[in-house]
Enzyme design. Structure first.
Site, PDB file in Angstrom:
ATOM      1  N   GLY A   1       0.837  -1.197   0.000  1.00 54.36           N
ATOM      2  CA  GLY A   1       0.000   0.000   0.000  1.00 54.36           C
ATOM      3  C   GLY A   1       0.868   1.242   0.000  1.00 54.36           C
ATOM      4  O   GLY A   1       1.987   1.222   0.529  1.00 54.36           O
TER       5      GLY A   1
ATOM      6  N   GLN B   1       3.103   9.929   0.857  1.00 57.14           N
ATOM      7  CA  GLN B   1       4.390   9.249   1.078  1.00 57.14           C
ATOM      8  C   GLN B   1       5.386   9.525  -0.047  1.00 57.14           C
ATOM      9  O   GLN B   1       6.579   9.281   0.102  1.00 57.14           O
ATOM     10  CB  GLN B   1       4.189   7.740   1.229  1.00 57.14           C
ATOM     11  CG  GLN B   1       3.439   7.348   2.493  1.00 57.14           C
ATOM     12  CD  GLN B   1       3.244   5.842   2.566  1.00 57.14           C
ATOM     13  OE1 GLN B   1       2.262   5.329   2.052  1.00 57.14           O
ATOM     14  NE2 GLN B   1       4.182   5.150   3.186  1.00 57.14           N
TER      15      GLN B   1
ATOM     16  N   CYS C   1       5.360  -0.234   7.205  1.00 59.09           N
ATOM     17  CA  CYS C   1       5.071   0.948   6.383  1.00 59.09           C
ATOM     18  C   CYS C   1       6.328   1.330   5.626  1.00 59.09           C
ATOM     19  O   CYS C   1       7.412   1.328   6.206  1.00 59.09           O
ATOM     20  CB  CYS C   1       4.626   2.095   7.290  1.00 59.09           C
ATOM     21  SG  CYS C   1       4.258   3.615   6.405  1.00 59.09           S
ATOM     22  N   LEU C   2       6.167   1.652   4.345  1.00 60.33           N
ATOM     23  CA  LEU C   2       7.343   2.022   3.542  1.00 60.33           C
ATOM     24  C   LEU C   2       8.003   3.298   4.058  1.00 60.33           C
ATOM     25  O   LEU C   2       9.173   3.532   3.798  1.00 60.33           O
ATOM     26  CB  LEU C   2       6.948   2.194   2.065  1.00 60.33           C
ATOM     27  CG  LEU C   2       6.491   0.899   1.379  1.00 60.33           C
ATOM     28  CD1 LEU C   2       6.044   1.180  -0.047  1.00 60.33           C
ATOM     29  CD2 LEU C   2       7.600  -0.149   1.397  1.00 60.33           C
TER      30      LEU C   2
ATOM     31  N   HIS D   1      -4.959   1.723   7.387  1.00 58.12           N
ATOM     32  CA  HIS D   1      -3.575   2.197   7.539  1.00 58.12           C
ATOM     33  C   HIS D   1      -3.294   3.326   6.546  1.00 58.12           C
ATOM     34  O   HIS D   1      -2.772   4.377   6.913  1.00 58.12           O
ATOM     35  CB  HIS D   1      -2.613   1.015   7.321  1.00 58.12           C
ATOM     36  CG  HIS D   1      -1.159   1.381   7.244  1.00 58.12           C
ATOM     37  ND1 HIS D   1      -0.213   0.872   8.113  1.00 58.12           N
ATOM     38  CD2 HIS D   1      -0.470   2.189   6.397  1.00 58.12           C
ATOM     39  CE1 HIS D   1       0.976   1.367   7.804  1.00 58.12           C
ATOM     40  NE2 HIS D   1       0.846   2.168   6.758  1.00 58.12           N
ATOM     41  N   GLU D   2      -3.655   3.087   5.269  1.00 60.35           N
ATOM     42  CA  GLU D   2      -3.373   4.091   4.231  1.00 60.35           C
ATOM     43  C   GLU D   2      -4.200   5.354   4.443  1.00 60.35           C
ATOM     44  O   GLU D   2      -3.731   6.468   4.216  1.00 60.35           O
ATOM     45  CB  GLU D   2      -3.628   3.522   2.834  1.00 60.35           C
ATOM     46  CG  GLU D   2      -2.774   2.318   2.450  1.00 60.35           C
ATOM     47  CD  GLU D   2      -1.284   2.516   2.662  1.00 60.35           C
ATOM     48  OE1 GLU D   2      -0.791   3.656   2.532  1.00 60.35           O
ATOM     49  OE2 GLU D   2      -0.604   1.529   2.993  1.00 60.35           O
TER      50      GLU D   2
ATOM     51  N   HIS E   1      -2.680   7.803   6.706  1.00 64.57           N
ATOM     52  CA  HIS E   1      -1.662   8.664   6.089  1.00 64.57           C
ATOM     53  C   HIS E   1      -2.274   9.983   5.593  1.00 64.57           C
ATOM     54  O   HIS E   1      -1.621  11.020   5.622  1.00 64.57           O
ATOM     55  CB  HIS E   1      -1.008   7.957   4.889  1.00 64.57           C
ATOM     56  CG  HIS E   1       0.077   6.997   5.267  1.00 64.57           C
ATOM     57  ND1 HIS E   1       1.238   7.393   5.900  1.00 64.57           N
ATOM     58  CD2 HIS E   1       0.203   5.664   5.070  1.00 64.57           C
ATOM     59  CE1 HIS E   1       2.023   6.329   6.085  1.00 64.57           C
ATOM     60  NE2 HIS E   1       1.414   5.261   5.602  1.00 64.57           N
TER      61      HIS E   1
END
Ligand code: NI
Length: 176
Positions: free
Chosen positions: A46, A51, A99-100, A141-142, A145
């Site tokens: 994701g 990000q 998470c990236l 989660h996304e 962000h």
């Protein structure tokens, strides 16, 4: 299509609240394509636009685990533009998240087991659907962000500080 640099914590840009997408046009579709390429290369499941430095309410998800990929054909790309949660279950589901933007750090996070979400896709079509399982976890989660929230914000302050210290140390080692 270029790979986009992924912003990592504690960069303050990750704290920005993203703005609604006004129109689904070619520029947006280009960003979506670049986000998928960046996410697949990372690899991750994701990625929110913020990000990669674009404060838009846009995120991409593909739950196909990279190691299971036999090729392009098994990919399952999903695009969520201006997503909203209409309803969320009281039951929670715990999943070990990463998470990236918080590389190599993982923690168990409890989120709604299922949600009813509303969003627009890359063709500009509106959807409303009940979502459960890993997709429900990933979407929540996304969507965090988009509000400037990271998964580590759901941890105690002590645990969060530990993760941030580890990140800092890893960054120093990489730079050395
Ligand atoms: Ni993330």
């Amino acid at each position: 299509m270029p790979l986009l640099p992924i912003i990592e914590a504690p960069d303050p840009r990750l704290r920005v609240i993203s703005k609604p997408v006004e129109s689904v046009d070619d520029d947006l579709r280009k960003l979506i394509a670049d986000m998928f390429e960046t996410m697949y290369a990372a690899p991750g499941i994701g990625l929110a636009a913020i990000q990669v430095g674009a404060p838009k309410r846009l995120l991409v998800i593909d739950l196909q685990e990279p190691e299971e990929e036999g090729g392009e054909g098994v990919r399952d790309p999903r695009v969520f533009i201006n997503p909203e949660i209409v309803e969320a279950s009281e039951e929670l589901r715990t999943y070990q998240e990463g998470c990236l933007s918080v590389p190599d750090q993982y923690a168990d996070i409890a989120r709604a087991d299922w949600i009813v979400a509303r969003w627009i896709d890359e063709k500009g079509e509106a959807h409303e659907q009940r979502i459960d399982g890993l997709l429900a976890t990933c979407l929540q989660h996304e969507m965090d962000h988009l509000e400037g929230i990271l998964f580590i914000d759901h941890l105690s302050r002590l645990k969060r500080d530990m993760v941030l210290k580890k990140l800092e140390k890893a960054k120093r080692l990489k730079a050395a």
